[in-house]
Enzyme design. Structure first.
Site, PDB file in Angstrom:
ATOM      1  N   ARG A 127       0.886  -1.180   0.000  1.00 57.86           N
ATOM      2  CA  ARG A 127       0.000   0.000   0.000  1.00 57.86           C
ATOM      3  C   ARG A 127       0.910   1.212   0.000  1.00 57.86           C
ATOM      4  NH1 ARG A 127      -5.512   1.409   3.188  1.00 57.86           N
ATOM      5  NH2 ARG A 127      -6.155  -0.111   1.611  1.00 57.86           N
TER       6      ARG A 127
ATOM      7  N   HIS B  10      -7.006   0.808  -6.801  1.00 55.53           N
ATOM      8  CA  HIS B  10      -7.224  -0.072  -5.643  1.00 55.53           C
ATOM      9  C   HIS B  10      -7.859  -1.368  -6.170  1.00 55.53           C
ATOM     10  CE1 HIS B  10      -7.661  -1.355  -1.630  1.00 55.53           C
ATOM     11  NE2 HIS B  10      -8.549  -0.498  -1.167  1.00 55.53           N
TER      12      HIS B  10
ATOM     13  N   GLN C  21      -9.867  -3.890  -3.964  1.00 54.25           N
ATOM     14  CA  GLN C  21     -11.195  -3.383  -3.623  1.00 54.25           C
ATOM     15  C   GLN C  21     -12.176  -3.689  -4.756  1.00 54.25           C
ATOM     16  OE1 GLN C  21     -12.175  -1.596  -0.665  1.00 54.25           O
ATOM     17  NE2 GLN C  21     -14.134  -2.168  -1.549  1.00 54.25           N
TER      18      GLN C  21
ATOM     19  N   ASP D 127     -17.221   6.870  -2.128  1.00 45.48           N
ATOM     20  CA  ASP D 127     -15.946   6.799  -1.402  1.00 45.48           C
ATOM     21  C   ASP D 127     -15.716   8.193  -0.811  1.00 45.48           C
ATOM     22  OD1 ASP D 127     -13.435   6.122  -0.382  1.00 45.48           O
ATOM     23  OD2 ASP D 127     -12.408   6.244  -2.313  1.00 45.48           O
TER      24      ASP D 127
ATOM     25  N   CYS E  77     -16.555   1.613  -0.096  1.00 42.51           N
ATOM     26  CA  CYS E  77     -15.376   0.795   0.212  1.00 42.51           C
ATOM     27  C   CYS E  77     -15.000   0.876   1.685  1.00 42.51           C
ATOM     28  CB  CYS E  77     -14.212   1.235  -0.660  1.00 42.51           C
ATOM     29  SG  CYS E  77     -13.808   2.979  -0.479  1.00 42.51           S
TER      30      CYS E  77
ATOM     31  N   ARG F 255     -13.789  -8.649   0.851  1.00 42.44           N
ATOM     32  CA  ARG F 255     -12.346  -8.393   0.684  1.00 42.44           C
ATOM     33  C   ARG F 255     -11.561  -9.655   1.068  1.00 42.44           C
ATOM     34  NH1 ARG F 255     -10.377  -3.255   0.864  1.00 42.44           N
ATOM     35  NH2 ARG F 255      -8.508  -4.360   0.178  1.00 42.44           N
TER      36      ARG F 255
HETATM   37  N1   CP Z   1     -11.441  -0.201   1.846  1.00 42.94           N
HETATM   38  C1   CP Z   1     -10.176  -0.270   2.325  1.00 42.94           C
HETATM   39  O1   CP Z   1      -9.204  -0.488   1.591  1.00 42.94           O
HETATM   40  O2   CP Z   1     -10.085  -0.112   3.666  1.00 42.94           O
HETATM   41  P1   CP Z   1      -8.726   0.086   4.502  1.00 42.94           P
HETATM   42  O3   CP Z   1      -8.139   1.397   4.072  1.00 42.94           O
HETATM   43  O4   CP Z   1      -9.151   0.067   5.934  1.00 42.94           O
HETATM   44  O5   CP Z   1      -7.803  -1.049   4.156  1.00 42.94           O
HETATM   45  N1  NVA Z   2      -9.868   6.640  -1.774  1.00 43.92           N
HETATM   46  C1  NVA Z   2      -9.533   6.238  -0.427  1.00 43.92           C
HETATM   47  C2  NVA Z   2      -9.779   4.784  -0.257  1.00 43.92           C
HETATM   48  C3  NVA Z   2      -9.530   4.244   1.114  1.00 43.92           C
HETATM   49  C4  NVA Z   2      -9.771   2.771   1.211  1.00 43.92           C
HETATM   50  C5  NVA Z   2      -8.091   6.611  -0.123  1.00 43.92           C
HETATM   51  O1  NVA Z   2      -7.225   6.435  -0.988  1.00 43.92           O
HETATM   52  O2  NVA Z   2      -7.834   7.088   0.988  1.00 43.92           O
END
Ligand code: CP
Ligand code: NVA
Length: 305
Positions: free
Chosen positions: A104, A131, A134, A223, A263, A291
Protein backbone atom coordinates in the site's frame (compact mmCIF):
# COMPACT_ATOMS: atom_id res chain seq x y z
CA UNK A 1 8.66 -17.85 -16.34
CA UNK A 2 7.20 -14.35 -16.06
CA UNK A 3 5.87 -13.55 -12.58
CA UNK A 4 2.21 -12.55 -12.42
CA UNK A 5 1.57 -9.35 -10.44
CA UNK A 6 -1.57 -7.40 -9.66
CA UNK A 7 -0.42 -3.80 -10.00
CA UNK A 8 -3.54 -2.72 -11.88
CA UNK A 9 -6.44 -4.69 -13.36
CA UNK A 10 -5.60 -3.06 -16.70
CA UNK A 11 -2.94 -5.80 -16.99
CA UNK A 12 -5.41 -8.63 -16.37
CA UNK A 13 -7.72 -10.18 -18.95
CA UNK A 14 -11.46 -10.54 -18.33
CA UNK A 15 -10.96 -14.33 -18.06
CA UNK A 16 -8.23 -13.94 -15.44
CA UNK A 17 -10.46 -11.61 -13.40
CA UNK A 18 -13.43 -13.98 -13.75
CA UNK A 19 -11.29 -16.91 -12.59
CA UNK A 20 -10.45 -15.09 -9.33
CA UNK A 21 -14.07 -14.07 -8.81
CA UNK A 22 -15.39 -17.60 -9.46
CA UNK A 23 -12.86 -19.04 -7.03
CA UNK A 24 -13.74 -16.36 -4.46
CA UNK A 25 -17.43 -17.33 -4.59
CA UNK A 26 -16.53 -21.02 -4.21
CA UNK A 27 -14.12 -20.33 -1.36
CA UNK A 28 -16.71 -18.20 0.46
CA UNK A 29 -19.26 -21.04 0.27
CA UNK A 30 -16.65 -23.54 1.46
CA UNK A 31 -15.60 -21.28 4.32
CA UNK A 32 -19.25 -21.06 5.44
CA UNK A 33 -19.26 -24.88 5.64
CA UNK A 34 -16.09 -24.79 7.71
CA UNK A 35 -13.95 -26.00 4.82
CA UNK A 36 -10.70 -24.08 4.65
CA UNK A 37 -7.90 -25.77 2.74
CA UNK A 38 -4.35 -25.03 3.89
CA UNK A 39 -2.94 -24.84 0.35
CA UNK A 40 -0.26 -22.21 1.08
CA UNK A 41 1.54 -23.88 3.97
CA UNK A 42 5.01 -22.42 4.46
CA UNK A 43 4.21 -19.43 2.19
CA UNK A 44 4.79 -15.94 3.58
CA UNK A 45 3.21 -12.67 2.53
CA UNK A 46 4.95 -9.36 3.28
CA UNK A 47 2.55 -6.47 3.81
CA UNK A 48 4.47 -3.30 2.98
CA UNK A 49 2.18 -0.47 4.07
CA UNK A 50 3.00 3.24 3.78
CA UNK A 51 -0.55 4.26 4.76
CA UNK A 52 -3.20 3.33 7.33
CA UNK A 53 -5.48 0.37 6.74
CA UNK A 54 -7.98 -1.79 8.54
CA UNK A 55 -9.82 -3.89 5.93
CA UNK A 56 -6.91 -4.51 3.57
CA UNK A 57 -4.37 -5.39 6.21
CA UNK A 58 -6.67 -7.57 8.31
CA UNK A 59 -8.25 -9.38 5.34
CA UNK A 60 -4.84 -10.18 3.87
CA UNK A 61 -3.50 -11.44 7.20
CA UNK A 62 -6.58 -13.55 7.88
CA UNK A 63 -6.65 -14.87 4.30
CA UNK A 64 -3.04 -15.96 4.57
CA UNK A 65 -3.66 -17.63 7.96
CA UNK A 66 -6.73 -19.45 6.59
CA UNK A 67 -4.64 -20.72 3.68
CA UNK A 68 -2.09 -22.15 6.10
CA UNK A 69 0.59 -19.53 5.45
CA UNK A 70 1.58 -16.48 7.39
CA UNK A 71 2.23 -12.79 6.91
CA UNK A 72 4.58 -10.09 8.14
CA UNK A 73 3.31 -6.52 8.47
CA UNK A 74 5.93 -3.89 7.66
CA UNK A 75 4.86 -0.32 8.26
CA UNK A 76 6.78 2.63 6.89
CA UNK A 77 8.36 3.15 10.31
CA UNK A 78 9.70 -0.43 10.18
CA UNK A 79 11.42 -0.44 6.81
CA UNK A 80 11.20 3.16 5.57
CA UNK A 81 11.23 1.92 1.98
CA UNK A 82 12.54 4.42 -0.55
CA UNK A 83 14.34 6.43 2.15
CA UNK A 84 16.43 3.95 4.16
CA UNK A 85 17.17 2.08 0.94
CA UNK A 86 15.95 2.18 -2.66
CA UNK A 87 12.61 0.54 -3.47
CA UNK A 88 14.36 -1.72 -5.98
CA UNK A 89 16.69 -3.07 -3.27
CA UNK A 90 13.73 -3.73 -0.97
CA UNK A 91 12.01 -5.63 -3.78
CA UNK A 92 15.02 -7.88 -4.37
CA UNK A 93 15.70 -8.52 -0.66
CA UNK A 94 12.07 -9.35 0.15
CA UNK A 95 12.02 -11.67 -2.90
CA UNK A 96 14.71 -13.76 -1.16
CA UNK A 97 12.68 -14.13 2.06
CA UNK A 98 8.97 -14.19 1.27
CA UNK A 99 6.65 -15.51 -1.45
CA UNK A 100 4.49 -12.47 -2.16
CA UNK A 101 4.39 -8.74 -1.42
CA UNK A 102 1.18 -6.74 -0.90
CA UNK A 103 2.06 -3.05 -0.96
CA UNK A 104 0.00 0.00 0.00
CA UNK A 105 1.86 3.03 -1.27
CA UNK A 106 1.53 6.77 -1.75
CA UNK A 107 2.88 6.85 -5.27
CA UNK A 108 1.79 4.29 -7.86
CA UNK A 109 5.37 4.40 -9.21
CA UNK A 110 6.52 2.66 -6.00
CA UNK A 111 4.36 -0.42 -6.56
CA UNK A 112 5.41 -0.45 -10.23
CA UNK A 113 9.06 -0.42 -9.15
CA UNK A 114 8.48 -3.17 -6.59
CA UNK A 115 6.90 -5.32 -9.32
CA UNK A 116 9.67 -4.53 -11.81
CA UNK A 117 12.39 -5.76 -9.41
CA UNK A 118 10.60 -8.57 -7.55
CA UNK A 119 10.92 -12.19 -8.51
CA UNK A 120 7.71 -12.93 -6.57
CA UNK A 121 4.13 -11.67 -7.15
CA UNK A 122 3.43 -8.08 -6.06
CA UNK A 123 -0.13 -7.09 -5.22
CA UNK A 124 -1.18 -3.45 -5.17
CA UNK A 125 -2.99 -3.01 -1.85
CA UNK A 126 -3.88 0.62 -2.83
CA UNK A 127 -1.89 3.34 -4.52
CA UNK A 128 -2.80 6.92 -5.40
CA UNK A 129 -3.92 5.59 -8.83
CA UNK A 130 -5.83 2.36 -8.21
CA UNK A 131 -7.22 -0.07 -5.64
CA UNK A 132 -7.63 -3.34 -7.57
CA UNK A 133 -8.27 -5.62 -4.55
CA UNK A 134 -11.20 -3.38 -3.62
CA UNK A 135 -12.63 -3.68 -7.14
CA UNK A 136 -12.48 -7.50 -7.01
CA UNK A 137 -14.49 -7.56 -3.77
CA UNK A 138 -16.88 -4.94 -5.15
CA UNK A 139 -17.76 -6.98 -8.23
CA UNK A 140 -18.02 -10.13 -6.13
CA UNK A 141 -20.62 -8.30 -4.02
CA UNK A 142 -22.51 -7.10 -7.11
CA UNK A 143 -22.57 -10.67 -8.48
CA UNK A 144 -23.98 -11.97 -5.18
CA UNK A 145 -26.77 -9.41 -5.22
CA UNK A 146 -27.61 -9.71 -8.93
CA UNK A 147 -26.60 -13.31 -9.69
CA UNK A 148 -28.48 -13.77 -12.94
CA UNK A 149 -27.82 -10.32 -14.42
CA UNK A 150 -25.09 -9.32 -16.84
CA UNK A 151 -26.54 -5.87 -17.57
CA UNK A 152 -25.92 -4.31 -14.13
CA UNK A 153 -25.18 -0.56 -14.10
CA UNK A 154 -23.02 0.94 -11.35
CA UNK A 155 -23.09 4.66 -10.56
CA UNK A 156 -20.13 6.01 -8.62
CA UNK A 157 -20.79 9.42 -7.07
CA UNK A 158 -17.82 11.54 -5.94
CA UNK A 159 -14.09 11.87 -6.47
CA UNK A 160 -12.65 10.12 -9.56
CA UNK A 161 -9.95 8.60 -7.34
CA UNK A 162 -8.13 5.26 -6.97
CA UNK A 163 -11.31 3.38 -6.01
CA UNK A 164 -13.33 4.90 -8.86
CA UNK A 165 -10.57 4.18 -11.37
CA UNK A 166 -10.35 0.47 -10.45
CA UNK A 167 -14.13 0.19 -10.45
CA UNK A 168 -14.35 1.74 -13.93
CA UNK A 169 -11.56 -0.56 -15.17
CA UNK A 170 -13.15 -3.76 -13.86
CA UNK A 171 -16.58 -2.74 -15.21
CA UNK A 172 -15.03 -2.02 -18.61
CA UNK A 173 -13.30 -5.41 -18.64
CA UNK A 174 -16.31 -7.44 -17.50
CA UNK A 175 -18.99 -5.56 -19.43
CA UNK A 176 -20.85 -3.86 -16.58
CA UNK A 177 -22.33 -0.42 -17.19
CA UNK A 178 -20.44 2.26 -15.28
CA UNK A 179 -21.30 5.89 -14.69
CA UNK A 180 -19.03 8.26 -12.79
CA UNK A 181 -20.52 11.51 -11.48
CA UNK A 182 -17.77 13.90 -10.43
CA UNK A 183 -17.16 17.67 -10.37
CA UNK A 184 -15.36 18.70 -13.60
CA UNK A 185 -12.14 19.63 -11.79
CA UNK A 186 -11.82 16.17 -10.23
CA UNK A 187 -12.59 13.89 -13.18
CA UNK A 188 -10.35 11.21 -14.69
CA UNK A 189 -7.28 12.28 -16.65
CA UNK A 190 -7.19 11.68 -20.42
CA UNK A 191 -4.96 8.61 -20.05
CA UNK A 192 -7.46 6.91 -17.75
CA UNK A 193 -10.38 7.82 -20.03
CA UNK A 194 -8.58 6.35 -23.03
CA UNK A 195 -7.71 3.19 -21.07
CA UNK A 196 -11.31 2.70 -19.99
CA UNK A 197 -12.93 3.62 -23.30
CA UNK A 198 -10.64 1.34 -25.31
CA UNK A 199 -11.65 -1.61 -23.10
CA UNK A 200 -15.27 -0.78 -22.28
CA UNK A 201 -17.43 -3.77 -23.12
CA UNK A 202 -20.26 -2.18 -21.12
CA UNK A 203 -21.51 1.40 -21.41
CA UNK A 204 -19.21 3.94 -19.74
CA UNK A 205 -20.38 7.44 -18.93
CA UNK A 206 -18.67 10.37 -17.24
CA UNK A 207 -20.90 13.19 -16.02
CA UNK A 208 -20.93 16.02 -13.50
CA UNK A 209 -24.54 15.23 -12.59
CA UNK A 210 -25.20 12.81 -9.69
CA UNK A 211 -28.88 12.62 -10.72
CA UNK A 212 -27.97 11.64 -14.28
CA UNK A 213 -25.63 8.92 -13.01
CA UNK A 214 -28.07 7.59 -10.42
CA UNK A 215 -31.14 7.45 -12.69
CA UNK A 216 -32.25 3.80 -12.83
CA UNK A 217 -28.84 2.54 -11.66
CA UNK A 218 -28.56 -0.85 -9.90
CA UNK A 219 -25.65 0.20 -7.69
CA UNK A 220 -24.86 3.54 -6.04
CA UNK A 221 -21.24 3.68 -4.88
CA UNK A 222 -19.48 6.24 -2.66
CA UNK A 223 -15.95 6.80 -1.40
CA UNK A 224 -14.46 9.55 0.71
CA UNK A 225 -14.13 13.03 -0.80
CA UNK A 226 -10.68 13.30 0.86
CA UNK A 227 -8.40 10.35 0.19
CA UNK A 228 -5.23 9.60 2.13
CA UNK A 229 -2.72 12.10 0.79
CA UNK A 230 -5.37 14.74 -0.05
CA UNK A 231 -5.73 16.02 3.54
CA UNK A 232 -4.31 19.47 2.75
CA UNK A 233 -7.22 20.04 0.33
CA UNK A 234 -9.88 18.82 2.77
CA UNK A 235 -11.74 22.12 3.21
CA UNK A 236 -11.77 22.93 -0.50
CA UNK A 237 -12.88 19.41 -1.35
CA UNK A 238 -15.75 19.50 1.15
CA UNK A 239 -17.06 22.60 -0.64
CA UNK A 240 -16.50 21.22 -4.13
CA UNK A 241 -18.17 17.86 -3.43
CA UNK A 242 -21.16 19.18 -1.45
CA UNK A 243 -23.59 18.14 -4.23
CA UNK A 244 -21.99 14.67 -4.60
CA UNK A 245 -23.54 12.92 -1.60
CA UNK A 246 -25.51 9.69 -1.65
CA UNK A 247 -28.65 10.57 0.31
CA UNK A 248 -32.24 9.29 0.29
CA UNK A 249 -33.23 11.65 -2.53
CA UNK A 250 -30.48 10.31 -4.81
CA UNK A 251 -31.23 6.72 -3.81
CA UNK A 252 -34.86 7.39 -4.79
CA UNK A 253 -33.70 8.01 -8.38
CA UNK A 254 -31.94 4.63 -8.63
CA UNK A 255 -33.59 1.34 -9.46
CA UNK A 256 -36.11 0.11 -6.86
CA UNK A 257 -33.86 -2.78 -5.76
CA UNK A 258 -30.63 -0.78 -6.01
CA UNK A 259 -27.81 -1.58 -3.60
CA UNK A 260 -25.59 1.02 -1.95
CA UNK A 261 -21.86 0.36 -1.71
CA UNK A 262 -18.95 2.10 -0.01
CA UNK A 263 -15.38 0.79 0.21
CA UNK A 264 -15.11 2.21 3.78
CA UNK A 265 -14.01 4.01 5.86
CA UNK A 266 -17.09 6.20 5.43
CA UNK A 267 -17.47 9.82 6.50
CA UNK A 268 -21.17 10.01 7.30
CA UNK A 269 -22.72 13.34 6.41
CA UNK A 270 -20.11 13.95 3.71
CA UNK A 271 -20.18 11.46 0.80
CA UNK A 272 -23.04 9.40 2.26
CA UNK A 273 -25.74 10.03 4.82
CA UNK A 274 -26.05 7.95 7.97
CA UNK A 275 -29.61 7.09 6.94
CA UNK A 276 -28.51 5.55 3.62
CA UNK A 277 -25.44 3.67 4.87
CA UNK A 278 -27.49 2.21 7.74
CA UNK A 279 -30.56 1.65 5.53
CA UNK A 280 -31.94 -1.51 3.85
CA UNK A 281 -30.21 -0.92 0.50
CA UNK A 282 -26.72 -0.79 2.01
CA UNK A 283 -24.47 -3.82 1.50
CA UNK A 284 -21.28 -2.24 2.84
CA UNK A 285 -20.47 -4.92 5.40
CA UNK A 286 -20.95 -7.78 2.90
CA UNK A 287 -18.66 -5.78 0.64
CA UNK A 288 -16.08 -5.45 3.42
CA UNK A 289 -16.34 -9.19 4.19
CA UNK A 290 -15.78 -10.01 0.54
CA UNK A 291 -12.35 -8.39 0.68
CA UNK A 292 -11.32 -11.52 2.63
CA UNK A 293 -12.78 -14.02 0.17
CA UNK A 294 -11.58 -12.17 -2.94
CA UNK A 295 -8.05 -11.85 -1.57
CA UNK A 296 -7.96 -15.48 -0.43
CA UNK A 297 -8.80 -16.41 -4.02
CA UNK A 298 -6.24 -13.94 -5.38
CA UNK A 299 -3.47 -15.37 -3.16
CA UNK A 300 -4.45 -18.90 -4.18
CA UNK A 301 -4.24 -17.97 -7.88
CA UNK A 302 -0.92 -16.12 -7.57
CA UNK A 303 0.82 -18.46 -5.11
CA UNK A 304 -1.00 -21.77 -5.32
CA UNK A 305 0.02 -22.70 -8.85
N1 CP B 1 -11.44 -0.20 1.85
C1 CP B 1 -10.18 -0.27 2.33
O1 CP B 1 -9.20 -0.49 1.59
O2 CP B 1 -10.09 -0.11 3.67
P1 CP B 1 -8.73 0.09 4.50
O3 CP B 1 -8.14 1.40 4.07
O4 CP B 1 -9.15 0.07 5.93
O5 CP B 1 -7.80 -1.05 4.16
N1 NVA C 1 -9.87 6.64 -1.77
C1 NVA C 1 -9.53 6.24 -0.43
C2 NVA C 1 -9.78 4.78 -0.26
C3 NVA C 1 -9.53 4.24 1.11
C4 NVA C 1 -9.77 2.77 1.21
C5 NVA C 1 -8.09 6.61 -0.12
O1 NVA C 1 -7.22 6.43 -0.99
O2 NVA C 1 -7.83 7.09 0.99
Amino acid sequence: MKVKHLVTLLDWTADEIRAVLDLAHRMKKDARLGRLSPTLTDKTLALVFEKSSMRTRVSFEVAMAQLGGHSIYLSQSDINLGKREPVKDGARVLSRYVDCIAARVHSHATVEELAAYSTIPVINALSDRVHPCQALADIMTVQERFPAREDVTLAYIGDANNVARSLAIICAKLGFGCRIACPPAYQFDEETLAQIRSRARGAFQLTDSPAEAAAGADVLYADTWVSMGDEAEAQQRKRDFEAYRIDSALLGMASEDAIVMHCLPAYRGNEITDEVIEGPHSVVFDQAENRLHAQRALLQVLLGG
